[in-house]
Design an enzyme around this catalytic site. Sequence first.
Site, PDB file in Angstrom:
ATOM      1  N   HIS A  45       0.704   5.388  -6.771  1.00  0.00           N
ATOM      2  CA  HIS A  45       1.915   4.825  -6.166  1.00  0.00           C
ATOM      3  C   HIS A  45       1.963   3.349  -6.553  1.00  0.00           C
ATOM      4  O   HIS A  45       1.065   2.577  -6.218  1.00  0.00           O
ATOM      5  CB  HIS A  45       1.912   4.978  -4.647  1.00  0.00           C
ATOM      6  CG  HIS A  45       3.190   4.519  -4.016  1.00  0.00           C
ATOM      7  ND1 HIS A  45       4.238   5.382  -3.761  1.00  0.00           N
ATOM      8  CD2 HIS A  45       3.601   3.283  -3.621  1.00  0.00           C
ATOM      9  CE1 HIS A  45       5.242   4.704  -3.227  1.00  0.00           C
ATOM     10  NE2 HIS A  45       4.886   3.430  -3.136  1.00  0.00           N
ATOM     11  N   CYS A  46       3.023   2.971  -7.250  1.00  0.00           N
ATOM     12  CA  CYS A  46       3.123   1.607  -7.778  1.00  0.00           C
ATOM     13  C   CYS A  46       4.037   0.765  -6.894  1.00  0.00           C
ATOM     14  O   CYS A  46       5.236   1.056  -6.794  1.00  0.00           O
ATOM     15  CB  CYS A  46       3.660   1.636  -9.204  1.00  0.00           C
ATOM     16  SG  CYS A  46       3.807  -0.005  -9.950  1.00  0.00           S
TER      17      CYS A  46
END
Length: 366
Positions: free
Chosen positions: A155-156
């Site tokens: 998850h960025c």
Amino acid sequence: MAPSGSRNVKRSCKRVFYWIPVLFIALIVAWSYYAYVVQLCLVSVEDTWEKVVYLMVYHVIFIMFIWAYWQTIFTKPMNPLREFCLSYSDKELLEREDRGESQQEILRRIAKELPIYTRTNSGAIRFCDRCQLLKPDRCHHCSVCDECILKMDHHCPWVNNCVGFSNYKSFMLFLAYSLLYCLFITATDLQYFIKFWMNGFPDTQAKFHILFLFFSASMFSVSLASLFIYHCWLVFKNRSTLEAVRAPVFRHGTDKNGFSLGSSKNFRQVFGDEAKYWPFPIFSSLGDGCSFPTCLVNIDPEQPSSPTSYNPAQKGTAEVHHFPFKSVRESQSRLLSSTASWTESDIAADDKNGTNNPLMTTENEP
């Protein structure tokens, strides 16, 4: 009502908070556009042809960079197909069982009909309690998105999105074009940075922008280069960031190269077969995200026919396990088109002749 209202407020605050890194990047990019186009090209560059070339090349890179960034942010992560979700009767049956082993028996029965080859570290079926589904291979539950993501990489926060099967190609191109963007600015701004630094130009408003633009672009170039090189390595090894940290566990044991088909096919699994689509942030990845070819069940000239850690002699009473011939949904994957095409009649004929079958492996039930 109060607790529910409080939860809604917290959830709304979190959503706003998650967009702060994206807003920060957007402001940096907007300022860099003004600093480069207006203060550098239009104000400081005197040669007309040099100005035209700089502006043309810059805008091509800028458009590709913004396009890739947009696609990475707003491409919705893909979730597992309905076939991996428990039916109502299976949910009831699972809830009635209070023993872990009994629950695993139920999950194993369901998993036999699905293309699932990976397990937990303890050898159990990978099951998501929150989504109530059997996790496909390489699928993980994201605590931020609160859903299971196919081939989840990470998850960025800089894109406020999960990077997974649906947008991994866009993410790679975002890294590539952002690095190219910073390197181009650094290279073309260098001579004017030196002139301003050595007081070759008078103090103007452009001086601050050009000096700070060079420092910012060169600094981002270093960090982006390291991140881009790392993800290139992951692509050619056919691993996600999560799999690089913790190798996937198959029924025969842990195997970090379990999904690797050789560098060429690993690359095409992400970018597709048609080279004309590679530079553009449009979806062209192969497969359906729910099932992936593995070196354990497919022969590839660039990979051993079976993982090195797999040794049938170490097993007890062995049985032949037939893997599904295709994914739950018809896969668009043509990764193995260069190898022999196997059909059910071919496999039946091989069984009679006693020949080895690349779509079969001998294992005990976990």
